[in-house]
Design a protein around this motif. Structure first.
Motif, PDB file in Angstrom:
ATOM      1  N   LEU A 123       9.998  -1.471   8.718  1.00 44.06           N
ATOM      2  CA  LEU A 123      10.842  -0.550   7.955  1.00 44.06           C
ATOM      3  C   LEU A 123      10.669  -0.685   6.447  1.00 44.06           C
ATOM      4  O   LEU A 123      11.320   0.029   5.684  1.00 44.06           O
ATOM      5  CB  LEU A 123      12.320  -0.764   8.323  1.00 44.06           C
ATOM      6  CG  LEU A 123      12.700  -0.431   9.767  1.00 44.06           C
ATOM      7  CD1 LEU A 123      14.173  -0.757  10.017  1.00 44.06           C
ATOM      8  CD2 LEU A 123      12.436   1.046  10.060  1.00 44.06           C
ATOM      9  N   VAL A 124       9.818  -1.599   6.013  1.00 37.34           N
ATOM     10  CA  VAL A 124       9.585  -1.790   4.576  1.00 37.34           C
ATOM     11  C   VAL A 124       8.084  -1.790   4.312  1.00 37.34           C
ATOM     12  O   VAL A 124       7.433  -2.837   4.315  1.00 37.34           O
ATOM     13  CB  VAL A 124      10.222  -3.092   4.052  1.00 37.34           C
ATOM     14  CG1 VAL A 124       9.984  -3.230   2.549  1.00 37.34           C
ATOM     15  CG2 VAL A 124      11.724  -3.111   4.335  1.00 37.34           C
ATOM     16  N   GLU A 125       7.538  -0.586   4.117  1.00 32.15           N
ATOM     17  CA  GLU A 125       6.152  -0.461   3.704  1.00 32.15           C
ATOM     18  C   GLU A 125       6.087  -0.576   2.176  1.00 32.15           C
ATOM     19  O   GLU A 125       7.112  -0.658   1.504  1.00 32.15           O
ATOM     20  CB  GLU A 125       5.584   0.875   4.180  1.00 32.15           C
ATOM     21  CG  GLU A 125       5.555   0.994   5.704  1.00 32.15           C
ATOM     22  CD  GLU A 125       5.028   2.332   6.181  1.00 32.15           C
ATOM     23  OE1 GLU A 125       5.169   3.325   5.434  1.00 32.15           O
ATOM     24  OE2 GLU A 125       4.485   2.382   7.300  1.00 32.15           O
ATOM     25  N   HIS A 126       4.862  -0.581   1.650  1.00 31.75           N
ATOM     26  CA  HIS A 126       4.675  -0.743   0.206  1.00 31.75           C
ATOM     27  C   HIS A 126       3.998   0.497  -0.394  1.00 31.75           C
ATOM     28  O   HIS A 126       2.849   0.432  -0.822  1.00 31.75           O
ATOM     29  CB  HIS A 126       3.825  -1.979  -0.095  1.00 31.75           C
ATOM     30  CG  HIS A 126       4.408  -3.257   0.390  1.00 31.75           C
ATOM     31  ND1 HIS A 126       3.709  -4.455   0.381  1.00 31.75           N
ATOM     32  CD2 HIS A 126       5.620  -3.550   0.914  1.00 31.75           C
ATOM     33  CE1 HIS A 126       4.469  -5.410   0.869  1.00 31.75           C
ATOM     34  NE2 HIS A 126       5.634  -4.895   1.200  1.00 31.75           N
ATOM     35  N   PRO A 127       4.684   1.632  -0.432  1.00 34.83           N
ATOM     36  CA  PRO A 127       4.070   2.846  -0.980  1.00 34.83           C
ATOM     37  C   PRO A 127       3.871   2.738  -2.492  1.00 34.83           C
ATOM     38  O   PRO A 127       4.510   1.920  -3.162  1.00 34.83           O
ATOM     39  CB  PRO A 127       5.082   3.940  -0.630  1.00 34.83           C
ATOM     40  CG  PRO A 127       6.392   3.221  -0.571  1.00 34.83           C
ATOM     41  CD  PRO A 127       6.078   1.866   0.001  1.00 34.83           C
ATOM     42  N   ASP A 128       2.998   3.585  -3.011  1.00 34.05           N
ATOM     43  CA  ASP A 128       2.752   3.593  -4.452  1.00 34.05           C
ATOM     44  C   ASP A 128       4.028   3.895  -5.232  1.00 34.05           C
ATOM     45  O   ASP A 128       4.211   3.397  -6.343  1.00 34.05           O
ATOM     46  CB  ASP A 128       1.684   4.637  -4.798  1.00 34.05           C
ATOM     47  CG  ASP A 128       0.301   4.241  -4.286  1.00 34.05           C
ATOM     48  OD1 ASP A 128       0.095   3.045  -4.021  1.00 34.05           O
ATOM     49  OD2 ASP A 128      -0.549   5.137  -4.160  1.00 34.05           O
ATOM     50  N   SER A 129       4.911   4.706  -4.649  1.00 33.23           N
ATOM     51  CA  SER A 129       6.154   5.061  -5.346  1.00 33.23           C
ATOM     52  C   SER A 129       6.974   3.821  -5.673  1.00 33.23           C
ATOM     53  O   SER A 129       7.519   3.691  -6.781  1.00 33.23           O
ATOM     54  CB  SER A 129       6.977   6.020  -4.490  1.00 33.23           C
ATOM     55  OG  SER A 129       7.205   5.471  -3.195  1.00 33.23           O
ATOM     56  N   ALA A 130       7.060   2.875  -4.741  1.00 32.67           N
ATOM     57  CA  ALA A 130       7.830   1.655  -4.972  1.00 32.67           C
ATOM     58  C   ALA A 130       7.119   0.737  -5.953  1.00 32.67           C
ATOM     59  O   ALA A 130       7.752   0.147  -6.841  1.00 32.67           O
ATOM     60  CB  ALA A 130       8.068   0.933  -3.647  1.00 32.67           C
ATOM     61  N   ARG A 131       5.809   0.608  -5.796  1.00 35.67           N
ATOM     62  CA  ARG A 131       5.041  -0.269  -6.684  1.00 35.67           C
ATOM     63  C   ARG A 131       5.140   0.210  -8.140  1.00 35.67           C
ATOM     64  O   ARG A 131       5.352  -0.580  -9.051  1.00 35.67           O
ATOM     65  CB  ARG A 131       3.586  -0.308  -6.223  1.00 35.67           C
ATOM     66  CG  ARG A 131       2.720  -1.309  -6.978  1.00 35.67           C
ATOM     67  CD  ARG A 131       1.287  -1.334  -6.462  1.00 35.67           C
ATOM     68  NE  ARG A 131       1.242  -1.705  -5.043  1.00 35.67           N
ATOM     69  CZ  ARG A 131       1.016  -0.852  -4.047  1.00 35.67           C
ATOM     70  NH1 ARG A 131       0.816   0.427  -4.305  1.00 35.67           N
ATOM     71  NH2 ARG A 131       0.986  -1.280  -2.806  1.00 35.67           N
TER      72      ARG A 131
END
Length: 290
Positions: A123-131
């Motif tokens: 449930l916690v991916e690392h998309p570019d939006s978060a980075r």
């Protein structure tokens, strides 16, 4: 320490008979530094054929149950008395440059315990939006305590608390698109922001003792399950923060369990054998200082 009496009742009702129900529950407060459990009981109705206690991979207390008598309603009722104190991490660790708190590749002897919380989870991916969102705060060599506090503040300011716009399976990108969500969403978002830069952060489930507005009576049963995050600072020290309320975790918070994300520590989950087409869920939570 502050003592709380906690009741957490989860009820399921079905439109046809359930002949067998197997479930697991994360509803007992965790024994840990700053938190002592004086009493804890879990009752399941109908009475289960089998009711057991175990620990999961992360050391959380788990209750297992198997109900074999036919029923149209299932109730998991947890009661506990817990003493909570505010635990502050050492100042020296809060002042470390955030880059030095990455467990992957760290020479610290206990860093391996935190590695699992630095990786992507279901449930916690690392998309570019978060980075990219986190990069504005995680400037080079900034103290980790200061950086985490600012990131928590930004999430609180930029995202609206709005029940109903997300679900338990919503992704981090969907939360960004909605610019809204609930405590679970904000915690997943914070985890993604930190983990995408190599920091370790775990999902924490529990309860938050609420105070009624001045002049208003306390509403019994009006509390709810809550979620927040804890960031690894080195050794066995973690900084617990609540992005929903823009604050560090203190003696108002009762910790139940932690994992990589919500999917590791839901209050109750399981499997039923039934011909029912629909069911209804009802949750009652009461956290009272005593």
């Amino acid at each position: 320490m502050t003592r709380y009496q906690v009741q957490h009742r989860t009820s399921y009702s079905y439109d046809a008979l359930v002949t067998s129900s197997y479930g697991v529950a994360w509803v007992m407060p965790r024994r840990m530094p700053g938190q002592e459990v004086a009493d804890a009981t879990v009752a399941v109705l109908p009475e289960p054929e089998d009711l057991g206690i175990s620990s999961d991979y992360y050391g959380n207390e788990v209750r297992y149950f198997h109900v074999t008598s036919s029923h149209t309603e299932l109730v998991v009722d947890a009661h506990s008395v817990v003493d909570v104190a505010t635990v502050e991490p050492p100042r020296a660790l809060l002042d470390r440059a955030w880059e030095t708190c990455r467990p992957l590749g760290s020479a610290e002897p206990r860093a391996w315990r935190a590695v699992d919380f630095a990786l992507e989870s279901p449930l916690v991916e690392h998309p570019d939006s978060a980075r990219e969102y986190a990069a504005a705060t995680l400037s080079p060599e900034r103290p980790v305590g200061e950086a985490v506090s600012e990131l928590v503040h930004r999430i609180h300011a930029d995202f609206a608390y709005r029940p109903g716009v997300t679900s338990v399976t919503s992704t981090v990108d969907e939360v960004f698109a909605a610019q809204a969500g609930v405590c679970q969403d904000f915690t997943h978002l914070l985890l993604s922001c930190l983990r995408s830069h190599g920091l370790a952060a775990r999902y924490v489930s529990g309860y938050l003792a609420t105070t009624p507005p001045p002049g208003r009576d306390r509403l019994v049963g009006a509390d709810a399950s809550h979620a927040w995050a804890a960031v690894w600072l080195g050794d066995d020290h973690w900084l617990a923060v609540d992005p929903t309320n823009d604050t560090r975790v203190d003696d108002r918070y009762v910790t139940v369990a932690w994992g990589r994300d919500y999917g590791d520590v839901p209050p109750v989950k399981g499997t039923v054998f039934t011909t029912a087409f629909s069911s209804e869920l009802s949750v009652y939570v009461d956290v009272q200082a005593v």
